[in-house]
Design an enzyme around this catalytic site. Structure first.
Site, mmCIF file in Angstrom:
data_model
loop_
_atom_site.group_PDB
_atom_site.id
_atom_site.type_symbol
_atom_site.label_atom_id
_atom_site.label_comp_id
_atom_site.label_asym_id
_atom_site.label_seq_id
_atom_site.Cartn_x
_atom_site.Cartn_y
_atom_site.Cartn_z
ATOM 1 N N HIS A 77 44.312 -51.239 62.900
ATOM 2 C CA HIS A 77 44.514 -52.566 62.298
ATOM 3 C C HIS A 77 45.687 -52.543 61.336
ATOM 4 O O HIS A 77 45.898 -51.560 60.620
ATOM 5 C CB HIS A 77 43.237 -53.108 61.640
ATOM 6 C CG HIS A 77 42.728 -52.351 60.455
ATOM 7 N ND1 HIS A 77 43.146 -52.617 59.168
ATOM 8 C CD2 HIS A 77 41.822 -51.353 60.342
ATOM 9 C CE1 HIS A 77 42.514 -51.827 58.318
ATOM 10 N NE2 HIS A 77 41.707 -51.030 59.001
ATOM 11 N N ASP A 79 46.428 -54.848 58.866
ATOM 12 C CA ASP A 79 46.256 -55.371 57.503
ATOM 13 C C ASP A 79 45.727 -54.292 56.572
ATOM 14 O O ASP A 79 45.211 -53.264 57.011
ATOM 15 C CB ASP A 79 45.282 -56.554 57.502
ATOM 16 C CG ASP A 79 43.877 -56.158 57.932
ATOM 17 O OD1 ASP A 79 43.756 -55.488 58.974
ATOM 18 O OD2 ASP A 79 42.901 -56.492 57.230
ATOM 19 N N ASP A 116 44.781 -46.710 55.165
ATOM 20 C CA ASP A 116 43.767 -47.460 55.915
ATOM 21 C C ASP A 116 44.371 -48.817 56.231
ATOM 22 O O ASP A 116 44.395 -49.691 55.387
ATOM 23 C CB ASP A 116 42.496 -47.583 55.076
ATOM 24 C CG ASP A 116 41.496 -48.560 55.656
ATOM 25 O OD1 ASP A 116 41.633 -48.927 56.836
ATOM 26 O OD2 ASP A 116 40.575 -48.976 54.925
ATOM 27 N N GLU A 146 41.289 -56.910 59.856
ATOM 28 C CA GLU A 146 40.035 -56.167 59.996
ATOM 29 C C GLU A 146 39.233 -56.265 58.713
ATOM 30 O O GLU A 146 38.017 -56.395 58.720
ATOM 31 C CB GLU A 146 40.346 -54.693 60.312
ATOM 32 C CG GLU A 146 39.112 -53.861 60.647
ATOM 33 C CD GLU A 146 38.536 -53.113 59.447
ATOM 34 O OE1 GLU A 146 37.468 -52.507 59.594
ATOM 35 O OE2 GLU A 146 39.123 -53.142 58.353
ATOM 36 N N GLU A 147 39.929 -56.225 57.587
ATOM 37 C CA GLU A 147 39.265 -55.972 56.312
ATOM 38 C C GLU A 147 38.437 -57.141 55.794
ATOM 39 O O GLU A 147 37.426 -56.931 55.139
ATOM 40 C CB GLU A 147 40.302 -55.573 55.249
ATOM 41 C CG GLU A 147 41.087 -54.309 55.594
ATOM 42 C CD GLU A 147 40.270 -53.035 55.426
ATOM 43 O OE1 GLU A 147 39.075 -53.131 55.093
ATOM 44 O OE2 GLU A 147 40.837 -51.952 55.639
ATOM 45 N N ASP A 170 40.980 -45.462 63.022
ATOM 46 C CA ASP A 170 40.661 -46.035 61.702
ATOM 47 C C ASP A 170 39.539 -45.260 61.022
ATOM 48 O O ASP A 170 38.813 -45.811 60.203
ATOM 49 C CB ASP A 170 40.278 -47.513 61.891
ATOM 50 C CG ASP A 170 40.139 -48.261 60.584
ATOM 51 O OD1 ASP A 170 40.749 -47.826 59.583
ATOM 52 O OD2 ASP A 170 39.423 -49.276 60.563
ATOM 53 N N HIS A 457 40.377 -48.554 49.684
ATOM 54 C CA HIS A 457 40.088 -49.873 49.098
ATOM 55 C C HIS A 457 40.167 -49.844 47.571
ATOM 56 O O HIS A 457 39.705 -50.771 46.920
ATOM 57 C CB HIS A 457 38.720 -50.428 49.536
ATOM 58 C CG HIS A 457 38.611 -50.599 51.034
ATOM 59 N ND1 HIS A 457 37.537 -51.222 51.641
ATOM 60 C CD2 HIS A 457 39.431 -50.235 52.046
ATOM 61 C CE1 HIS A 457 37.715 -51.224 52.954
ATOM 62 N NE2 HIS A 457 38.854 -50.621 53.219
HETATM 63 ZN ZN ZN Z 1 40.368 -49.619 58.058
#
Ligand code: ZN
Length: 482
Positions: A77, A79, A116, A146-147, A170, A457
Site C-alpha cells: 500500500h 499511503d 509501512d 490501507e491505513e 506489508d 504508526h
Molecule cells: Zn501497512
C-alpha cells in the site's frame, strides 16, 4: 539522497524508497505518490492500469524462458500514517519525510517514516527493475488508503489480478510469514426507551467502571482483560433491585475495535440508602478486582454525584442490563490450524443512551466467514430477546490460514535455503488487505512478509537496514522458485 544511499543495499530498493519518501502520501492524500508509481511502471516498460480509486497495477512479462510459470503478484500500500512529535514543524501535505540513518536503522526526524508500507512499494518496483532477476509473469498491485479504511483493497475489481500467487509486502517482522487474517462484521442493537417519572426526592449518582487496560478488540481479545460494560452490567444487576434504584442511562466504550476501558450508569437513588449502596459497590469492586487479578489490576468502581436525567421505565432498564449481561463478548473459538490463534471472537464495544433510545454495538471477527456470520446472527438474536432491533454493517471477509498450501511451502523452502531455518508461520486476528483482495480472486494463494519495522504508526517508526537486505534476498529467492 546520494549520501543516504551510500552503503545501503540493495541500491534500487532504497533508491525507490527515498524517492517515494519525498512525495506526500498521507492516507487519502496519496494521488501524487500513486501517480509516481504508475510513472515508474511506464518507465520500466510495464503495462500500467489505474482504477477508479487510484490503485495502480503494473504488469511485466516473465523473464527469459519462464513464461509458463505461474504468475506472481507483489502487493503493497502506498499511503502512510502521518504522526509527528509535538514541536516538529513538518507539513505532511507538502514536506518530504526527513529520513536519516541511525546506525543500523533508518528513521525520520520527528515523524513517522512510512516504511509501512513504503518499503513494500519500493521492493515491488525493485523487482520489476532489477536486471537478470528470474521470475514468472509479474504483477505489482499498489493500493491506496490501507491505513484508514482499506479503501483501495475494497475497490479492487474482482478478477483484476491474473496471478496465481500473491505476496503481500506489508508485514513487520523478518522471518515471519503471515498466512491468514480475520474478517469482521459490526452489529448495532437499538431499543426505544420510555422515560418514567422517578419517585420524588431522588439523588442522581454515577456508577463508574474505570481503570481497565482495554486494548485492540482483535489482537488483545484473548488476554482475559475486563470489559467495562460487562462489569457495569454485573454491578447494576446486583444493585438495581436490592437498592430500589432507577436507571437513567448507560454509556461506555468509544471505538468498535477497542475493548471498553470505561463505562458508567446514571442511577436515581433514595438518599436514605446511599450509604448502603456505596458499601455494596465497594464490596463488588473488591470482588471484581480479585477475579481479574493481574489481568487488570487497575479496576475501579466508583459512585459519584451527577446531574439528574429522567429515569428509564423499569422494563427498559431490565432489558438494557439484561442485554449487556447476556450478549457474547470475548473468544468464541481458537484456530485448529495455528496454535494460539483466535479464530472467532466478538467485542461488546459500546453502549449509549440518547435521543430516546439505547444503542449497544459489537464488532465480531473470524477467519471463517460462516462463523463470523453465525456469531452476528447470535448477537442479533440476543438483541431481539431483549427487545432490541439489530442491524449489521461494515462486513469484510477473512482469510483462512492454510499452512499446507503450496505457496507457504515454497516461501518457507526459499527461506530455509537462504538462512538455514524455517519461517515462523502465523496468522492474525485482525483485518488485512489480503482478506479483501483474496475474496475477489478465488483460488489466489497468498502470504504476507516483510522486513523488521518497529514502532510503526508513531514518530519512532524505524526499519532495520540489514533486515531489508535479507527480505530482498528472500523475495528474489521466492520469485525464482515459483
Ligand atoms: Zn501497512
Amino acid at each position: 539522497m546520494d549520501d543516504l544511499l551510500r552503503g545501503l543495499e540493495p541500491k534500487l530498493l532504497w533508491k525507490y524508497f527515498l524517492e517515494l519518501s519525498a512525495i506526500p502520501r498521507g492516507s487519502r492524500q496519496e494521488a501524487a505518490a500513486a501517480a509516481w508509481v504508475a510513472a515508474q511502471g511506464r518507465a520500466l516498460g510495464c503495462e500500467v492500469e489505474v482504477d477508479e480509486v487510484g490503485n495502480v497495477l503494473l504488469r511485466k512479462a516473465a523473464s527469459a524462458g519462464r513464461a509458463e510459470r505461474p504468475g506472481v503478484a507483489l502487493q503493497a500500500h502506498v499511503d502512510m500514517v502521518c504522526e509527528k512529535n509535538e514541536g516538529t514543524a513538518h507539513d505532511f501535505a507538502r514536506d518530504p519525510i526527513p529520513v536519516y540513518r541511525d546506525g543500523d536503522v533508518l528513521r525520520a526526524r520527528g515523524t513517522t517514516l512510512g516504511a509501512d508500507d513504503g518499503i513494500g512499494v519500493a521492493a515491488a518496483l525493485a523487482a520489476l527493475a532489477t536486471p537478470g532477476l528470474a521470475h514468472g509473469p509479474l504483477e505489482v498491485l499498489v493500493t491506496i488508503d490501507e491505513e484508514t479504511g482499506l479503501t483501495g483493497a475494497n475497490a479492487v475489481r474482482p478478477g483484476w489480478l491474473r496471478s496465481r500467487y500473491l505476496l503481500n509486502l506489508d508485514s513487520e517482522e523478518e522471518g515471519e510469514l503471515t498466512i491468514g487474517c480475520a474478517g469482521g462484521i459490526d452489529t448495532v442493537g437499538s431499543r426505544p426507551v420510555t422515560r418514567a417519572p422517578a419517585p420524588a426526592e431522588r439523588v442522581a449518582l454515577r456508577l463508574k467502571v474505570s481503570g481497565l487496560k482495554g486494548g485492540h478488540s482483535g489482537v488483545d481479545i484473548a488476554a482475559g482483560r475486563g470489559n467495562a460494560l460487562r462489569i457495569l452490567a454485573q454491578v447494576l444487576d446486583a444493585v438495581l433491585g436490592s437498592h430500589d434504584l432507577r436507571l437513567a442511562a448507560v454509556r461506555g466504550g468509544n471505538k468498535r475495535n477497542a475493548i471498553p476501558r470505561e463505562a458508567s450508569a446514571l442511577v436515581l437513588a433514595d438518599p436514605g440508602r446511599e450509604a448502603a449502596l456505596r458499601a455494596d459497590v465497594a464490596r463488588l469492586a473488591a470482588e471484581w478486582r480479585s477475579a481479574l487479578g493481574a489481568l487488570d489490576p487497575g479496576l475501579a468502581i466508583t459512585v459519584e454525584p451527577a446531574a439528574a436525567e429522567p429515569a428509564l421505565s423499569p422494563g427498559d432498564a431490565r432489558a438494557v442490563v439484561g442485554l449487556l449481561l447476556a450478549a457474547p463478548h470475548g473468544v468464541e473459538a481458537m484456530s485448529p490450524d495455528i496454535e494460539g490463534l483466535v479464530q472467532t471472537s466478538t467485542n461488546l464495544a459500546m453502549a449509549d443512551t440518547r435521543d430516546g433510545q439505547v444503542e449497544v454495538a459489537f464488532l465480531s471477527r473470524s477467519a471463517i466467514d460462516a462463523s463470523k456470520r453465525a456469531l452476528g446472527a447470535r448477537i442479533a438474536a440476543t438483541c431481539a430477546l431483549a427487545g432490541f432491533e439489530a442491524r449489521h454493517g461494515g462486513e469484510y471477509p477473512g482469510w483462512k490460514p492454510e499452512p499446507g498450501a503450496s505457496l507457504v511451502r515454497h516461501v518457507d523452502a526459499a527461506h530455509g535455503a537462504l538462512f538455514g531455518k524455517p519461517m515462523v508461520v502465523k496468522a492474525i486476528h485482525a483485518g488485512l488487505e489480503c482478506g479483501i483482495i483474496g475474496e475477489k480472486h478465488p483460488g489466489l494463494e497468498m502470504v504476507s512478509l516483510g522486513p523488521t519495522l518497529k514502532d510503526v504508526h508513531t514518530p519512532d517508526e524505524h526499519v532495520s537496514i540489514p533486515s531489508v537486505e535479507r527480505f530482498w534476498r528472500l523475495l528474489c529467492g521466492v520469485l525464482e522458485r515459483l
